[in-house]
Enzyme design. Structure first.
Site, PDB file in Angstrom:
ATOM      1  N   LEU A   1      10.604 -20.529  -4.577  1.00 34.72           N
ATOM      2  CA  LEU A   1       9.492 -19.835  -4.009  1.00 34.72           C
ATOM      3  C   LEU A   1       8.199 -19.900  -4.858  1.00 34.72           C
ATOM      4  CD1 LEU A   1       8.760 -17.191  -1.960  1.00 34.72           C
ATOM      5  CD2 LEU A   1       9.381 -15.864  -4.009  1.00 34.72           C
TER       6      LEU A   1
ATOM      7  N   HIS B   1       2.474   3.713  -8.852  1.00 34.10           N
ATOM      8  CA  HIS B   1       2.227   2.138  -9.328  1.00 34.10           C
ATOM      9  C   HIS B   1       3.523   1.449 -10.043  1.00 34.10           C
ATOM     10  CE1 HIS B   1      -1.617   2.318  -7.481  1.00 34.10           C
ATOM     11  NE2 HIS B   1      -2.273   2.927  -8.461  1.00 34.10           N
TER      12      HIS B   1
ATOM     13  N   SER C   1      -7.654  -5.470  -5.140  1.00 35.05           N
ATOM     14  CA  SER C   1      -8.788  -5.958  -4.478  1.00 35.05           C
ATOM     15  C   SER C   1      -9.866  -5.826  -5.577  1.00 35.05           C
ATOM     16  CB  SER C   1      -8.793  -5.062  -3.086  1.00 35.05           C
ATOM     17  OG  SER C   1      -9.247  -3.671  -3.367  1.00 35.05           O
ATOM     18  N   THR C   2     -10.942  -6.651  -4.701  1.00 29.20           N
ATOM     19  CA  THR C   2     -12.256  -6.561  -5.594  1.00 29.20           C
ATOM     20  C   THR C   2     -12.652  -4.930  -5.543  1.00 29.20           C
ATOM     21  OG1 THR C   2     -12.667  -8.581  -4.648  1.00 29.20           O
ATOM     22  CG2 THR C   2     -14.471  -7.426  -5.602  1.00 29.20           C
TER      23      THR C   2
ATOM     24  N   ARG D   1      -0.039   7.690  -2.655  1.00 26.04           N
ATOM     25  CA  ARG D   1       0.591   8.908  -1.845  1.00 26.04           C
ATOM     26  C   ARG D   1       2.128   9.126  -2.080  1.00 26.04           C
ATOM     27  NH1 ARG D   1      -1.234   5.978   3.436  1.00 26.04           N
ATOM     28  NH2 ARG D   1      -1.640   4.546   1.966  1.00 26.04           N
TER      29      ARG D   1
ATOM     30  N   TRP E   1     -11.946  -2.221  -8.069  1.00 22.49           N
ATOM     31  CA  TRP E   1     -12.548  -1.865  -9.745  1.00 22.49           C
ATOM     32  C   TRP E   1     -13.047  -0.466  -9.334  1.00 22.49           C
ATOM     33  CZ3 TRP E   1     -10.553  -4.395 -13.543  1.00 22.49           C
ATOM     34  CH2 TRP E   1     -10.339  -5.739 -13.266  1.00 22.49           C
TER      35      TRP E   1
ATOM     36  N   ARG F   1      -5.132  -1.541   8.992  1.00 21.34           N
ATOM     37  CA  ARG F   1      -6.194  -2.640   8.527  1.00 21.34           C
ATOM     38  C   ARG F   1      -5.835  -3.610   7.550  1.00 21.34           C
ATOM     39  NH1 ARG F   1      -7.485   2.445   6.777  1.00 21.34           N
ATOM     40  NH2 ARG F   1      -7.086   3.075   4.356  1.00 21.34           N
TER      41      ARG F   1
ATOM     42  N   ARG G   1     -11.953   2.458  -8.497  1.00 22.67           N
ATOM     43  CA  ARG G   1     -11.312   3.554  -8.459  1.00 22.67           C
ATOM     44  C   ARG G   1     -11.258   4.005  -9.967  1.00 22.67           C
ATOM     45  NH1 ARG G   1      -5.355   2.817  -5.850  1.00 22.67           N
ATOM     46  NH2 ARG G   1      -6.284   1.934  -3.453  1.00 22.67           N
TER      47      ARG G   1
ATOM     48  N   ASP H   1       0.959  -1.223   0.003  1.00 24.38           N
ATOM     49  CA  ASP H   1      -0.088  -0.016  -0.020  1.00 24.38           C
ATOM     50  C   ASP H   1       0.709   1.259  -0.020  1.00 24.38           C
ATOM     51  OD1 ASP H   1      -2.285   1.305   0.042  1.00 24.38           O
ATOM     52  OD2 ASP H   1      -2.694   1.123   2.242  1.00 24.38           O
ATOM     53  N   GLY H   2       0.276   2.488  -0.336  1.00 25.66           N
ATOM     54  CA  GLY H   2       0.969   3.624  -0.622  1.00 25.66           C
ATOM     55  C   GLY H   2       1.358   4.073  -1.871  1.00 25.66           C
ATOM     56  N   ASN H   3       1.177   3.407  -2.997  1.00 28.36           N
ATOM     57  CA  ASN H   3       1.772   4.016  -4.382  1.00 28.36           C
ATOM     58  C   ASN H   3       1.229   5.152  -4.557  1.00 28.36           C
ATOM     59  OD1 ASN H   3       2.710   1.558  -4.396  1.00 28.36           O
ATOM     60  ND2 ASN H   3       1.447   0.515  -5.957  1.00 28.36           N
TER      61      ASN H   3
HETATM   62  C1  IPE Z   1      -5.548  -2.466  -0.095  1.00 26.99           C
HETATM   63  O1  IPE Z   1      -5.248  -1.372  -0.460  1.00 26.99           O
HETATM   64  C2  IPE Z   1      -5.659  -3.496  -1.421  1.00 26.99           C
HETATM   65  C3  IPE Z   1      -4.168  -3.562  -2.025  1.00 26.99           C
HETATM   66  C4  IPE Z   1      -3.061  -3.152  -1.606  1.00 26.99           C
HETATM   67  C5  IPE Z   1      -3.925  -4.268  -3.382  1.00 26.99           C
HETATM   68  P1  IPE Z   1      -6.251  -0.033  -0.475  1.00 26.99           P
HETATM   69  O2  IPE Z   1      -5.458   1.133  -0.605  1.00 26.99           O
HETATM   70  O3  IPE Z   1      -7.277  -0.292  -1.519  1.00 26.99           O
HETATM   71  O4  IPE Z   1      -6.908  -0.418   0.876  1.00 26.99           O
HETATM   72  P2  IPE Z   1      -7.884   0.642   1.678  1.00 26.99           P
HETATM   73  O5  IPE Z   1      -9.282   1.366   0.682  1.00 26.99           O
HETATM   74  O6  IPE Z   1      -7.148   1.985   2.005  1.00 26.99           O
HETATM   75  O7  IPE Z   1      -8.391   0.032   2.736  1.00 26.99           O
HETATM   76  C1  IPE Z   2      -1.549   0.285  -3.360  1.00 21.51           C
HETATM   77  O1  IPE Z   2      -1.592   1.510  -3.305  1.00 21.51           O
HETATM   78  C2  IPE Z   2      -1.774  -0.366  -4.683  1.00 21.51           C
HETATM   79  C3  IPE Z   2      -3.293  -0.500  -4.984  1.00 21.51           C
HETATM   80  C4  IPE Z   2      -4.169  -0.620  -4.141  1.00 21.51           C
HETATM   81  C5  IPE Z   2      -3.384  -1.124  -6.345  1.00 21.51           C
HETATM   82  P1  IPE Z   2      -2.567   2.639  -3.299  1.00 21.51           P
HETATM   83  O2  IPE Z   2      -2.967   2.858  -4.784  1.00 21.51           O
HETATM   84  O3  IPE Z   2      -3.470   2.320  -2.403  1.00 21.51           O
HETATM   85  O4  IPE Z   2      -2.146   3.884  -2.674  1.00 21.51           O
HETATM   86  P2  IPE Z   2      -2.475   5.107  -1.737  1.00 21.51           P
HETATM   87  O5  IPE Z   2      -3.015   3.968  -0.332  1.00 21.51           O
HETATM   88  O6  IPE Z   2      -3.454   5.606  -2.505  1.00 21.51           O
HETATM   89  O7  IPE Z   2      -1.310   6.048  -1.286  1.00 21.51           O
HETATM   90 MG    MG Z   3      -4.030   2.591  -0.515  1.00 18.81          MG
END
Ligand code: IPE
Ligand code: IPE
Ligand code: MG
Length: 252
Positions: A132, A38, A66-67, A25, A70, A195, A72, A21-23
């Site tokens: 792996l 990404h 994640s499901t 931001r 979609w 979470r 976004r 997570d966090g791409n």
């Molecule tokens: C969870 O990240 C799903 C993936 C990393 C693929 P999200 O960024 O979608 O999660 P929420 O919406 O902040 O909980």
């Molecule tokens: C995780 O990074 C990658 C995916 C959920 C596809 P995010 O795209 O959720 O990045 P933030 O949470 O918005 O920073």
């Molecule tokens: Mg995220």
């Protein structure tokens, strides 16, 4: 001593699961579009897969889409799908070179045809590898998975191939997409969110959780090794008392 040398190889987690997570931001901090984040996230995937293989991790599950993702904005979803297709296509030789076997869990029917095609090919081409096991969670959510399992269990019970009184925890496991993999012992989430966002709800029942503020595009092997060292410092009790766990060897 480096972080890697401090890891006790005899007590490695068999299976590590990561919520990458966090791409978005990370990109925003740099004044760039989310897709730029990404794109850099793929670099981290490469580095972490290499790091996990290097120390001998057997199973690595990466939550990539994640499901719920979609929902976004359309351009982000299509950009992510294109990135997925290109990455899989380009990575197969490296996976083979490193003896890595690719698996996918999730509602892959939802994926565009090109992605489905590349995935099927990559899974086939890496199927003989014995190192792996890399499990990509794509269009995955745990509630989707559990719902599908419940439907299949009901169908089999109705057909008579499953006896209701025989259903136990192991039966449930057999109906999940992860039936061939052991449960993760360690779950890592980057970007400072605390979470699990619909990830492996059943399988993480006794996993150790590790949260870090590092954003996914900055996450590297050293961060993975740090998480493993933290995991190795914990006492896993599985409902027992600390004394029982400590005396396990003596008491049997
Ligand atoms: C969870 O990240 C799903 C993936 C990393 C693929 P999200 O960024 O979608 O999660 P929420 O919406 O902040 O909980
Ligand atoms: C995780 O990074 C990658 C995916 C959920 C596809 P995010 O795209 O959720 O990045 P933030 O949470 O918005 O920073
Ligand atoms: Mg995220």
């Amino acid at each position: 001593m480096s972080l890697k040398e401090n890891i006790d190889i005899s007590r490695l987690p068999n299976h590590i699961a990561i919520i990458m997570d966090g791409n978005g931001r990370w990109a925003k901090e740099k004044g760039e579009d989310r897709l730029y984040g990404h794109l850099h996230g793929v670099e981290s995937v490469r580095n972490i897969v290499e790091g996990a293989a290097e120390i001998g991790i057997k199973y690595l599950t990466l939550y990539a889409f994640s499901t719920e993702n979609w929902d976004r904005p359309k351009n982000e979803v299509s950009g992510l799908m294109e990135l997925l297709v290109d990455t899989i296509k380009n990575e197969v030789p490296t996976l083979n070179k490193n003896n890595i076997k690719l698996h996918v869990i999730g509602d892959t029917d939802m994926l565009p045809d090109a992605a489905k095609h590349e995935l099927t090919e990559a899974i086939k081409e890496t199927s003989k590898n014995t190192g792996l096991n890399l499990i990509m969670a794509l269009s995955y959510s745990s509630r989707w998975e559990i719902t599908e399992a419940a439907k299949q269990i009901a169908t089999d019970a109705k057909k008579g191939s499953l006896v209701v009184d025989d259903i136990d925890q192991d039966t449930i496991k057999q109906y999940l997409t992860t039936k061939s993999f052991p449960d993760p012992e360690l779950m890592i989430r980057t970007s400072g969110e605390f979470r699990i966002s619909n990830f492996l709800l059943y399988q993480l029942a006794y996993a150790e959780f590790y949260f870090t503020n590092t954003l996914w595009p900055d996450f590297r092997k050293e961060n993975l090794f740090e998480a493993i060292l933290d995991y190795q410092s914990r006492e896993r009790r599985f409902g027992k008392t600390g004394e029982q766990v400590k005396n396990k060897d003596q008491a049997g």
